[in-house]
Design an enzyme around this catalytic site. Structure first.
Site, mmCIF file in Angstrom:
data_model
loop_
_atom_site.group_PDB
_atom_site.id
_atom_site.type_symbol
_atom_site.label_atom_id
_atom_site.label_comp_id
_atom_site.label_asym_id
_atom_site.label_seq_id
_atom_site.Cartn_x
_atom_site.Cartn_y
_atom_site.Cartn_z
ATOM 1 N N HIS A 38 1.232 -0.521 9.935
ATOM 2 C CA HIS A 38 1.688 0.845 10.233
ATOM 3 C C HIS A 38 1.798 1.086 11.745
ATOM 4 C CE1 HIS A 38 2.065 3.224 6.600
ATOM 5 N NE2 HIS A 38 0.890 2.838 6.131
ATOM 6 N N CYS B 146 0.693 3.300 -0.806
ATOM 7 C CA CYS B 146 0.621 3.846 0.542
ATOM 8 C C CYS B 146 0.664 5.364 0.452
ATOM 9 C CB CYS B 146 1.810 3.335 1.353
ATOM 10 S SG CYS B 146 1.869 3.988 3.026
ATOM 11 N N LEU B 147 -0.199 6.041 1.218
ATOM 12 C CA LEU B 147 -0.245 7.507 1.168
ATOM 13 C C LEU B 147 1.071 8.137 1.632
ATOM 14 C CD1 LEU B 147 -3.875 8.071 2.513
ATOM 15 C CD2 LEU B 147 -3.090 8.328 0.148
ATOM 16 N N HIS C 82 -2.577 -3.805 6.123
ATOM 17 C CA HIS C 82 -1.642 -2.720 5.786
ATOM 18 C C HIS C 82 -1.643 -1.671 6.902
ATOM 19 C CE1 HIS C 82 0.256 0.120 2.743
ATOM 20 N NE2 HIS C 82 -0.164 0.949 3.671
ATOM 21 N N GLN D 120 0.768 8.052 10.292
ATOM 22 C CA GLN D 120 0.811 8.754 8.999
ATOM 23 C C GLN D 120 0.372 10.212 9.102
ATOM 24 O OE1 GLN D 120 -1.448 5.512 6.800
ATOM 25 N NE2 GLN D 120 0.019 6.154 5.236
HETATM 26 ZN ZN ZN Z 1 0.288 2.906 4.200
#
Ligand code: ZN
Length: 161
Positions: free
Chosen positions: A136, A90-91, A132, A51
């Site tokens: 990722h 989710c960011l 979560h 991310q």
């Molecule tokens: Zn996420």
């Protein structure tokens, strides 16, 4: 202190299997610190390395409970049980929320920033956040698990991961 840019979907890095961490050095320590600060600044409860554009199996989680910041390096779920269904965000997907079912309990083996192996057990919301983030690291996005998308008005106060 550095606030990193969060990669938003769609992006190739978000959908690939990340590499195992093999170097437990001061760069890793700094990266974890920056990831944590980035997560807090974005009001998230978890952040995974892809991310922020880093192809490595690293995640940080802090749901604001007494356990505080949890660094997960090369994490593996070694046990899971039960089931829970709740709203997730989710960011990397701003303003998108949906209900997701996940195991209620997980036992995870991971390494800390020094490379030492540890086991963490988690239930409920913490278990959800950890799962979560681990997803990722394998290129799995929560949108592939959403049962039902939720309107923004319905969810005052949900935090993104
Ligand atoms: Zn996420």
């Amino acid at each position: 202190m550095a606030i990193l840019t969060i990669v938003k979907h769609p992006a190739e890095i978000l959908e690939k299997e990340c590499k195992q961490v093999t170097q437990f050095d001061k760069n890793l320590k700094q990266l974890l610190k920056d990831m944590y600060e980035t997560m807090v600044a974005a009001d998230g409860v978890g952040l995974a390395a892809p991310q922020i554009g880093v192809d490595q199996q690293i995640a940080v989680v802090d749901i604001g409970d007494e356990r505080g910041r949890i660094n997960l390096i090369n994490p593996i779920i070694i046990e899971k049980s039960g089931e829970q269904t709740d709203i997730e965000g989710c960011l990397s997907f701003p303003r998108l929320y949906g209900t997701v079912s996940r195991p209620y309990y997980v036992k995870v083996q991971a390494q800390n920033m020094k490379g030492k192996t540890f086991i963490i057990e988690a239930e409920d919301y913490l278990a959800r956040a950890i799962q979560h983030e681990i997803d990722h690291l394998h290129g799995v996005l929560f949108t592939s698990k959403v049962l039902k998308y939720i309107d923004e008005e319905e969810l005052e106060g949900y935090e993104e991961q």
